[in-house]
Design a protein around this motif. Sequence first.
Motif, PDB file in Angstrom:
ATOM      1  N   ARG A 142       4.735  23.641  39.712  1.00 33.17           N
ATOM      2  CA  ARG A 142       3.666  23.009  40.498  1.00 33.17           C
ATOM      3  C   ARG A 142       3.613  23.578  41.902  1.00 33.17           C
ATOM      4  O   ARG A 142       3.472  22.860  42.882  1.00 33.17           O
ATOM      5  CB  ARG A 142       3.849  21.497  40.547  1.00 33.17           C
ATOM      6  CG  ARG A 142       3.712  20.887  39.198  1.00 33.17           C
ATOM      7  CD  ARG A 142       3.799  19.420  39.226  1.00 33.17           C
ATOM      8  NE  ARG A 142       3.784  18.989  37.832  1.00 33.17           N
ATOM      9  CZ  ARG A 142       3.445  17.813  37.454  1.00 33.17           C
ATOM     10  NH1 ARG A 142       3.099  16.929  38.317  1.00 33.17           N
ATOM     11  NH2 ARG A 142       3.442  17.517  36.186  1.00 33.17           N
ATOM     12  N   ASN A 172      -2.807  22.862  46.160  1.00 30.64           N
ATOM     13  CA  ASN A 172      -3.705  21.824  45.671  1.00 30.64           C
ATOM     14  C   ASN A 172      -3.998  20.830  46.786  1.00 30.64           C
ATOM     15  O   ASN A 172      -3.270  20.744  47.763  1.00 30.64           O
ATOM     16  CB  ASN A 172      -3.132  21.117  44.444  1.00 30.64           C
ATOM     17  CG  ASN A 172      -1.846  20.385  44.739  1.00 30.64           C
ATOM     18  OD1 ASN A 172      -1.726  19.675  45.728  1.00 30.64           O
ATOM     19  ND2 ASN A 172      -0.855  20.551  43.882  1.00 30.64           N
ATOM     20  N   ASP A 191      -4.406  16.902  46.938  1.00 29.87           N
ATOM     21  CA  ASP A 191      -4.208  15.745  46.085  1.00 29.87           C
ATOM     22  C   ASP A 191      -4.702  14.440  46.704  1.00 29.87           C
ATOM     23  O   ASP A 191      -4.210  13.365  46.389  1.00 29.87           O
ATOM     24  CB  ASP A 191      -2.744  15.627  45.667  1.00 29.87           C
ATOM     25  CG  ASP A 191      -1.786  15.673  46.840  1.00 29.87           C
ATOM     26  OD1 ASP A 191      -2.247  15.723  47.987  1.00 29.87           O
ATOM     27  OD2 ASP A 191      -0.571  15.647  46.592  1.00 29.87           O
TER      28      ASP A 191
END
Length: 182
Positions: free
Chosen positions: A83, A87, A89
Motif C-alpha cells: 500500500r 492516495n 483517503d
Amino acid sequence: MATQAPAAGWRRGSDAVIRGIGWISTVCGWVAASMILASVLITCQMIFVRFVLRQSTIWQTETVIYLMVAATMLGLPYVQKLRGHVNVDLVPMALRGTPRKVLAVLVLLSGIGVLGLIGWYGYENWQVAFDRGWRSSSVWGPPLWIPYAALPVGFGLMILQLFADLLALLTGRDTAFGLEDD
C-alpha cells in the motif's frame, strides 16, 4: 464431529491464492530492486569508462533506461502489496462500514479495468515490436520487444495483486483501504 461451514473451504483456498500472489509480488519487488542496483552499477561503470579511461560508451545509457523502466513496471505489484502508492483517503475516512467497503470494491475494480486497458495496449505494442523485429536506432541496437515486455508484464502483475486485494477484502481478510471501523 465438528463440521465446517461451506464457505470455510473457499476461504482457505482464497488464503492460498492471496499468499501466492503476495509471494509473486514480493519476488517482483526484489527483482525491481536488483534492476535498480544494476542500473546504479552500470552508471558507475559508464562514468569510469567515459571520464577516467576517456573511451566512448555504447550500451550503458540505453541499458540503464530500460532497466529503470522495467524496475518501475515490475515494482508496481510490490508497492501495491505494501500500500505504498500515493492516495488521498479523505473520502474513505469519512465513510464507515458498508459504504467504505463498496467504495473500496469500486476502486479496485476500476483499477483492474484501467490497468487492463493499459496492459492490453502495452501487449499490442510489444507484439508489433516482436513481429516486425524492431530494434533500437542506437549503435548497440537491441531488439525493442525485450524492454517493451515490461509494460504488459508489469501491468498484468499489478492486476494480479489488485485481484488479491479484492479477494482479501471480499473474504474479510483485509479491511477497506486498510482502515479499521471505529
